[in-house]
Design a protein around this motif. Structure first.
Motif, PDB file in Angstrom:
ATOM      1  N   ASP A  90       0.834  -1.205   0.000  1.00  0.00           N
ATOM      2  CA  ASP A  90       0.000   0.000   0.000  1.00  0.00           C
ATOM      3  C   ASP A  90       0.867   1.253   0.000  1.00  0.00           C
ATOM      4  OD1 ASP A  90      -2.495  -1.302   0.040  1.00  0.00           O
ATOM      5  OD2 ASP A  90      -2.292  -1.654   2.185  1.00  0.00           O
ATOM      6  N   VAL A  91       0.441   2.242  -0.783  1.00  0.00           N
ATOM      7  CA  VAL A  91       1.156   3.510  -0.869  1.00  0.00           C
ATOM      8  C   VAL A  91       0.338   4.572  -0.143  1.00  0.00           C
ATOM      9  CG1 VAL A  91       2.125   5.250  -2.403  1.00  0.00           C
ATOM     10  CG2 VAL A  91       2.170   2.835  -3.066  1.00  0.00           C
ATOM     11  N   TRP A  92       0.982   5.268   0.769  1.00  0.00           N
ATOM     12  CA  TRP A  92       0.307   6.263   1.604  1.00  0.00           C
ATOM     13  C   TRP A  92       0.785   7.666   1.250  1.00  0.00           C
ATOM     14  CZ3 TRP A  92      -3.494   4.556   4.779  1.00  0.00           C
ATOM     15  CH2 TRP A  92      -3.532   3.176   5.034  1.00  0.00           C
ATOM     16  N   ASP A  93      -0.169   8.587   1.270  1.00  0.00           N
ATOM     17  CA  ASP A  93       0.125   9.994   1.000  1.00  0.00           C
ATOM     18  C   ASP A  93       0.030  10.758   2.309  1.00  0.00           C
ATOM     19  OD1 ASP A  93       0.314  12.606   0.210  1.00  0.00           O
ATOM     20  OD2 ASP A  93      -1.374  12.551  -1.184  1.00  0.00           O
ATOM     21  N   LEU A  94       1.164  11.079   2.893  1.00  0.00           N
ATOM     22  CA  LEU A  94       1.192  11.767   4.176  1.00  0.00           C
ATOM     23  C   LEU A  94       0.604  13.166   4.085  1.00  0.00           C
ATOM     24  CD1 LEU A  94       2.006  11.834   7.135  1.00  0.00           C
ATOM     25  CD2 LEU A  94       4.322  12.401   6.452  1.00  0.00           C
ATOM     26  N   THR A  95       0.664  13.771   2.903  1.00  0.00           N
ATOM     27  CA  THR A  95       0.103  15.118   2.754  1.00  0.00           C
ATOM     28  C   THR A  95      -1.413  15.098   2.672  1.00  0.00           C
ATOM     29  OG1 THR A  95       0.156  15.159   0.323  1.00  0.00           O
ATOM     30  CG2 THR A  95       2.184  15.778   1.491  1.00  0.00           C
ATOM     31  N   ALA A  96      -2.013  13.905   2.589  1.00  0.00           N
ATOM     32  CA  ALA A  96      -3.461  13.810   2.394  1.00  0.00           C
ATOM     33  C   ALA A  96      -4.231  13.726   3.700  1.00  0.00           C
ATOM     34  CB  ALA A  96      -3.808  12.600   1.528  1.00  0.00           C
ATOM     35  N   GLY A  97      -3.577  13.425   4.818  1.00  0.00           N
ATOM     36  CA  GLY A  97      -4.343  13.337   6.058  1.00  0.00           C
ATOM     37  C   GLY A  97      -3.564  12.723   7.199  1.00  0.00           C
ATOM     38  N   ASP A  98      -4.172  12.800   8.379  1.00  0.00           N
ATOM     39  CA  ASP A  98      -3.565  12.209   9.562  1.00  0.00           C
ATOM     40  C   ASP A  98      -3.410  10.701   9.375  1.00  0.00           C
ATOM     41  OD1 ASP A  98      -3.677  14.706  10.630  1.00  0.00           O
ATOM     42  OD2 ASP A  98      -5.301  14.297  12.022  1.00  0.00           O
ATOM     43  N   ASP A 138       9.659  11.319  -0.139  1.00  0.00           N
ATOM     44  CA  ASP A 138       8.487  11.580  -0.979  1.00  0.00           C
ATOM     45  C   ASP A 138       7.248  11.394  -0.121  1.00  0.00           C
ATOM     46  OD1 ASP A 138       6.481  11.748  -2.828  1.00  0.00           O
ATOM     47  OD2 ASP A 138       7.233  10.166  -4.145  1.00  0.00           O
ATOM     48  N   MET A 139       6.761  12.470   0.472  1.00  0.00           N
ATOM     49  CA  MET A 139       5.662  12.382   1.426  1.00  0.00           C
ATOM     50  C   MET A 139       4.355  11.914   0.789  1.00  0.00           C
ATOM     51  SD  MET A 139       7.156  13.216   4.191  1.00  0.00           S
ATOM     52  CE  MET A 139       8.886  13.624   4.297  1.00  0.00           C
ATOM     53  N   GLU A 140       4.257  11.994  -0.512  1.00  0.00           N
ATOM     54  CA  GLU A 140       3.024  11.593  -1.176  1.00  0.00           C
ATOM     55  C   GLU A 140       3.040  10.130  -1.580  1.00  0.00           C
ATOM     56  OE1 GLU A 140       2.591  14.334  -4.378  1.00  0.00           O
ATOM     57  OE2 GLU A 140       1.947  15.992  -3.076  1.00  0.00           O
ATOM     58  N   HIS A 141       4.187   9.462  -1.454  1.00  0.00           N
ATOM     59  CA  HIS A 141       4.289   8.056  -1.856  1.00  0.00           C
ATOM     60  C   HIS A 141       5.165   7.316  -0.841  1.00  0.00           C
ATOM     61  CE1 HIS A 141       3.504  10.337  -5.593  1.00  0.00           C
ATOM     62  NE2 HIS A 141       2.721   9.322  -5.893  1.00  0.00           N
ATOM     63  N   LEU A 142       4.553   6.953   0.282  1.00  0.00           N
ATOM     64  CA  LEU A 142       5.266   6.277   1.358  1.00  0.00           C
ATOM     65  C   LEU A 142       4.747   4.854   1.519  1.00  0.00           C
ATOM     66  CD1 LEU A 142       5.230   9.098   4.071  1.00  0.00           C
ATOM     67  CD2 LEU A 142       7.195   8.394   2.679  1.00  0.00           C
ATOM     68  N   VAL A 143       5.660   3.939   1.834  1.00  0.00           N
ATOM     69  CA  VAL A 143       5.279   2.572   2.156  1.00  0.00           C
ATOM     70  C   VAL A 143       5.801   2.235   3.545  1.00  0.00           C
ATOM     71  CG1 VAL A 143       5.180   1.757  -0.226  1.00  0.00           C
ATOM     72  CG2 VAL A 143       7.345   1.630   1.032  1.00  0.00           C
ATOM     73  N   VAL A 144       5.145   1.290   4.195  1.00  0.00           N
ATOM     74  CA  VAL A 144       5.574   0.809   5.502  1.00  0.00           C
ATOM     75  C   VAL A 144       6.593  -0.304   5.288  1.00  0.00           C
ATOM     76  CG1 VAL A 144       4.849  -0.274   7.661  1.00  0.00           C
ATOM     77  CG2 VAL A 144       3.358   1.416   6.529  1.00  0.00           C
ATOM     78  N   PHE A 145       7.765  -0.161   5.891  1.00  0.00           N
ATOM     79  CA  PHE A 145       8.814  -1.167   5.714  1.00  0.00           C
ATOM     80  C   PHE A 145       9.244  -1.712   7.075  1.00  0.00           C
ATOM     81  CE2 PHE A 145      11.412   2.414   6.890  1.00  0.00           C
ATOM     82  CZ  PHE A 145      12.536   1.856   7.510  1.00  0.00           C
TER      83      PHE A 145
END
Length: 555
Positions: free
Chosen positions: A38-46, A527-534
């Motif tokens: 899953d790719v997470w966008d940190l700029t999109a929300g808490d 890249d705050m708009e494309h983060l993955v959990v590693f």
């Protein structure tokens, strides 16, 4: 034994939340690492990342050591252990260009935005204009926009379009980037075409001098026998009646002629629509006590009981909107107003009507319009296209994570002698944004003057001596951790860590009973708009294992 770890990635302004739970991960051996897709966008929300960390499989044998990590990193670069390196982040701005009709007349705007998944193109028309057609082409190449051999665009062949009836003042297209083969670095070419029509409005409000009939002692329809027409006058206004900008309370007399019995009055007028009428004409009206509203002899709406028995619900206190559609040319309107019977005199039972009527129509003038940009050809057809380019930002760094370490003393995890607890700092938990960095990398709220003088970074798994802070002892290798992150931009963020309910910090004044530099945290990049959990484990000299379980992300 285990440790609960929570990372929160936060951007203000998002109220709703979605949760994703991941399978447990047990890592063992000398090296093992991975990430979730899953790719997470940190700029999109808490965003909150929580997990349980079991560190009791780590070996403290002589000649052996290991480190474990779990956090977030940039999707495109960094790797799954000590992510680092550098990359390029592409961000698209929001741009607004004029919607030009007849080559030079500004009749609205074309707004283009991109959230990394879709490109959104919105047409908005200025007051006085609307559109009957909108056509849009979006391509990664100029040649991808349908054109003739002489490079004149063909709006009828554009991939996206709408016809508007009634004439519209806005339209939004959503184009998935995958549908047009766009990459994060792609330049997009956008041709935004519309057929626009000039829009005019008209209206009138209640005023003395309008045609008035009555009062009657019985109800008559709009075509009934109302007797001789007179002129409306400004009537006495009850202090509780509402007001309407531009309108006056009117009646057939300044004070109601006979206030006690039921009475009916009719107010009539006309207006001219010189063009093609649009739906959406409306009248905002109220009366004391009830009214019927007619346009061209047809009932549009009513409020209260104009006919028959009544229940006085003080309808005069509410302004109602009555939508209607006029016709080209002459139009008539009528209000039939009833004053409910009520004893008490002219000031206790007044009557009146208050209204404003408005309508819109097309004047018949039409124009071709394009979003302002570069002309397809230098001569002839003036059609234009918009060039939509991303901004490239080079980034050093890839994210932030929880990094664990422990005392290099062989047997450090062994229990203290019975009855003789000792200062035995076993586990170290820090934030890390680059492999190999230590406490000196913390820089929030400021850079610690002596990084080795820290609080709540080292922890004791077993007993505590009389001089040791009991809050950091007897952990059993279990650490409840909360790491709060905030995106300050597309490539930057901040991070703080709380362990077992305690904020980390650094000693400044030498009084170890207080903590001066707290809560302590750090800035990080990626890249705050494309983060993955590693997650990862690296060790040597022995067989090591850790388990991450209950891994949950909430945004």
């Amino acid at each position: 034994m285990a440790a609960v770890v929570v990372l929160m990635l936060a951007v203000a302004g998002v109220s709703s939340a979605a949760t994703q739970t991941y399978p447990n991960r047990t890592l063992s051996g000398g090296y093992q690492a991975g990430h979730f897709n899953d790719v997470w966008d940190l700029t999109a929300g808490d965003m909150t990342l929580s997990f349980t960390y079991n560190a009791n499989g780590l070996s403290d044998a002589a000649g052996g050591h290991a480190w474990a990590e779990l956090g977030v990193r940039s999707l495109a670069w960094g790797g799954d252990f000590n992510p680092g390196g550098s990359g390029t982040v592409y961000t698209y701005p929001t741009i607004t260009v004029a919607l030009l009709a007849g080559q030079s007349m500004d009749v609205g705007d074309v707004i283009v935005t991109n959230d990394g998944t879709n490109v959104y193109v919105t047409y908005t028309l200025d007051s006085g204009w609307c559109m009957t057609e909108s056509h849009l082409a979006v391509s990664t190449s100029l040649s991808g926009i349908p054109q003739t051999k002489t490079h004149n665009p063909i709006p009828g062949q554009f991939a996206y379009g709408n016809y508007h009836d009634p004439c519209a003042t806005s339209d939004t297209f959503t184009i998935p980037l995958v549908d047009i083969g766009a990459f994060p670095s792609s330049t997009l070419y956008i041709a935004a075409h519309a057929k626009v029509s000039e829009l005019a409005t008209g209206g009138l409000c209640s005023a003395p001098g309008m045609t008035a009939y009555g009062p009657l002692d019985h109800y008559e329809g709009v075509a009934g026998a109302w007797g001789t027409a007179g002129s409306a006058v400004a009537t006495w206004v009850h202090p509780s009646w509402p007001s309407l900008a531009g309108a006056a309370w009117i009646s057939t007399a300044g004070l109601v002629e006979n206030p006690d019995p039921d009475s009916w009055r009719r107010f009539s007028g006309s207006f001219e629509v010189p063009g093609i009428p649009l739906t959406g004409g409306a009248t905002v009206a109220t009366s004391d006590n009830a009214e019927e509203f007619y346009v061209n002899g047809a009932l549009v709406g009513s409020d209260g009981e104009v006919q028959g028995p009544f229940a006085d619900n003080q309808e005069w206190n509410t302004l109602l909107t009555y939508p209607f559609t006029p016709v080209t040319g002459a139009n008539t309107y009528d209000f039939i107003v009833r004053n409910y019977s009520w004893p008490g005199g002219v000031y206790a039972n007044p009557t009146g009507l208050l209204f404003c009527l408005d309508y819109s129509y097309l004047t018949g003038r039409t124009e071709t319009a394009w979003g302002d940009g570069t002309r397809f050809t230098s001569k002839g057809n003036w059609a234009m296209y918009i060039t939509y380019e991303p901004t490239a930002t080079s980034v050093n760094g890839s994210g932030v994570w929880l990094a664990t370490d422990y005392d290099w003393t062989p047997g450090t995890f062994g229990p203290d002698p019975v009855g003789f607890p000792s200062l035995d700092l076993d586990d170290k938990l820090i934030l890390q944004r680059q492999g190999g960095q230590g406490e000196g990398a913390y820089n929030l709220p400021g850079v610690p003057p002596a990084p080795g003088n820290n609080h709540r970074i080292w922890w004791d798994r077993d007993g505590v001596d009389p001089w040791q802070n009991p809050a950091t002892a007897n952990t059993g290798g279990i650490y409840q951790v909360v790491i709060t992150l905030h995106a300050t931009g597309a490539t930057t963020g901040t991070a703080y860590m709380n362990i077992r309910g305690l904020d980390q910090g650094f000693e400044v004044d030498g009084n170890w009973n207080t903590i001066e530099l707290t809560p302590a945290g750090m800035t990080f990049t990626g890249d705050m708009e494309h983060l993955v959990v590693f997650y990862g484990l690296y060790g040597y000299g022995a067989t090591h294992s850790v388990t991450f379980s209950g891994i949950t992300v909430t945004q």
